[in-house]
Design a protein around this motif. Structure first.
Motif, PDB file in Angstrom:
ATOM      1  N   VAL A   4      39.636  37.989  43.195  1.00 40.05           N
ATOM      2  CA  VAL A   4      39.808  36.888  42.254  1.00 40.05           C
ATOM      3  C   VAL A   4      41.081  37.186  41.485  1.00 40.05           C
ATOM      4  CG1 VAL A   4      38.885  35.736  40.212  1.00 40.05           C
ATOM      5  CG2 VAL A   4      37.355  36.334  42.098  1.00 40.05           C
ATOM      6  N   PHE A  92      36.294  33.347  36.125  1.00 41.77           N
ATOM      7  CA  PHE A  92      36.889  34.353  37.009  1.00 41.77           C
ATOM      8  C   PHE A  92      35.894  35.469  37.328  1.00 41.77           C
ATOM      9  CE2 PHE A  92      40.298  32.147  34.877  1.00 41.77           C
ATOM     10  CZ  PHE A  92      41.144  31.837  35.923  1.00 41.77           C
ATOM     11  N   ALA A  96      33.893  36.241  40.828  1.00 34.60           N
ATOM     12  CA  ALA A  96      34.015  37.594  41.388  1.00 34.60           C
ATOM     13  C   ALA A  96      32.637  38.168  41.708  1.00 34.60           C
ATOM     14  CB  ALA A  96      34.765  38.509  40.421  1.00 34.60           C
ATOM     15  N   LEU A 104      38.846  41.958  40.614  1.00 35.08           N
ATOM     16  CA  LEU A 104      39.435  40.861  39.855  1.00 35.08           C
ATOM     17  C   LEU A 104      40.738  41.413  39.289  1.00 35.08           C
ATOM     18  CD1 LEU A 104      37.529  38.704  37.225  1.00 35.08           C
ATOM     19  CD2 LEU A 104      39.898  39.371  36.925  1.00 35.08           C
TER      20      LEU A 104
END
Length: 152
Positions: A4, A92, A96, A104
């Motif tokens: 991510v 995010f 992930a 990430l």
């Protein structure tokens, strides 16, 4: 490798193509890294990349976003068990976790406290590149050891 990518790394990579973030953006473009995304992340990419202060070419941004849509993996995620200091960062980490990514990558690692990470590795761009290179080297060594690496 699935990752991510926080918006700040994408923007930094486009502004500074020869820095660590730029290298990661090139790796995504080359298919070496696969972005895991959802509609919220894609929307943030689009909104931020179209900000006038960056002066990015609109046609090139559209091409980049189309590439991400075509080659990225769309993930459905659940809300986090532990909220983050900045709610805008939550999509995010949610993606992930749901996408079971290796890491990430963000320019703001402090925005992701260890209590919220659920075993997701959070890296700065430089840290990620170091991690990636170590992974790549160990994979190459494993191939050499079992004889699957081709010799010229």
């Amino acid at each position: 490798m699935k990752i991510v990518l926080d918006t700040n790394v994408l923007v930094s990579g486009l502004l500074k193509p020869f820095g660590p973030s730029g290298e990661i953006v090139r790796m995504v473009s080359a298919g070496e890294l696969i972005l895991c995304i959802d509609a919220r992340i894609l929307s943030e990419y689009k909104e931020v990349l179209h900000r006038p202060k960056f002066k990015f070419n609109k046609d090139q941004i559209s091409i980049l976003l189309d590439f991400i849509k075509q080659y990225g993996i769309f993930i459905s995620s659940l809300p986090l068990k532990n909220r983050l200091p900045d709610p805008d960062d939550e999509p995010f980490l949610e993606v992930a976790i749901a996408g079971k990514v290796r890491s990430l990558v963000t320019g703001n690692t402090v925005h992701y406290p260890p209590s919220s990470r659920e075993d997701i590795k959070i890296f700065s761009p430089s840290e990620f590149l170091e991690f990636f290179r170590k992974q790549y080297r160990s994979t190459e060594q494993d191939r050499s050891a079992d004889g699957t690496k081709c010799c010229r």
